[in-house]
Design an enzyme around this catalytic site. Sequence first.
Site, PDB file in Angstrom:
ATOM      1  N   ASP A  18       6.283 -11.838   3.791  1.00  9.32           N
ATOM      2  CA  ASP A  18       5.457 -10.629   3.805  1.00  9.32           C
ATOM      3  C   ASP A  18       5.489 -10.105   5.232  1.00  9.32           C
ATOM      4  O   ASP A  18       5.050 -10.801   6.159  1.00  9.32           O
ATOM      5  CB  ASP A  18       4.010 -10.947   3.412  1.00  9.32           C
ATOM      6  CG  ASP A  18       3.862 -11.272   1.936  1.00  9.32           C
ATOM      7  OD1 ASP A  18       4.708 -10.833   1.140  1.00  9.32           O
ATOM      8  OD2 ASP A  18       2.902 -11.972   1.582  1.00  9.32           O
ATOM      9  N   ASP A  38       1.459  -6.551  -9.069  1.00 15.93           N
ATOM     10  CA  ASP A  38       0.297  -7.197  -8.468  1.00 15.93           C
ATOM     11  C   ASP A  38      -0.840  -7.085  -9.474  1.00 15.93           C
ATOM     12  O   ASP A  38      -1.314  -5.980  -9.761  1.00 15.93           O
ATOM     13  CB  ASP A  38      -0.088  -6.518  -7.150  1.00 15.93           C
ATOM     14  CG  ASP A  38       1.023  -6.613  -6.109  1.00 15.93           C
ATOM     15  OD1 ASP A  38       1.744  -7.627  -6.126  1.00 15.93           O
ATOM     16  OD2 ASP A  38       1.164  -5.690  -5.288  1.00 15.93           O
TER      17      ASP A  38
END
Length: 266
Positions: free
Chosen positions: A11, A130
């Site tokens: 990330d 998500d």
Amino acid sequence: MLAKRIIPCLDVTGGRVVKGVNFLELRDAGDPVEIAARYNGQGADELTFLDITATSDGRDLILPIIEAVASQVFIPLTVGGGVRTVEDVRRLLNAGADKTSFNSAAIANPEVIDAASAKYGAQCIVVAIDAKRRTPEEAARPGPDGAPRGEGWDVYSHGGRKNTGLDAVQWAAEMARRGAGEILLTSMDRDGTKSGFDLALTRAVSDAVSVPVIASGGVGGLDDLADGVQQGGADAVLAASIFHYGEYTVAQAKERMAARGIPVRL
């Protein structure tokens, strides 16, 4: 049975690898190029690179960092974050990515998945989802048919900041129909908590689609990875915290999965 894949995830924001909890409280984990090279050397099956603030910041793709990472890895590299158009897919493939991951842009314009898959092939189009479990209040709200929506998971966009109201399982099925070759499924409830994958979510999506599902969000130990495959039905498992901070290596993860009877590339 095909070998199950272990995929470390980078990330990235501000040119650094970070890791948070429930998509918040980001902590620095290091330089993306160095970390990518380390995982390549450890025997990772693939690597995922997500620019986690590109969409919310309205930024362009960070091609120089992606090119630098791609130069260090000789395993499939998936890049996501800020991927909006078919032209972005071309730019990323030219920068060294093997697959591209759509998230918010697919929600805003689902047809982009049809177009990107038609042009470049489903094998290099990933849709990242998500998902967050509905609260009792959200479950009680009426759905499109007027009946209460019931238990389940909603899809969030813009780095987990916006509830789209889409049902995660139905959305995964639509994305697969439109040409996604893979679903990268992250439980926002479990992200960074080290409490294990949301296995009910993983299983529900795995059962709803015929394309591979990558489980993400919540790995705290090596058995969590195996559970994602054996209980969640995932084809691949993604982790960040346990690898970034040196708790375990990819090789140790593969050894544990093999010991539990899961085929892996050793």
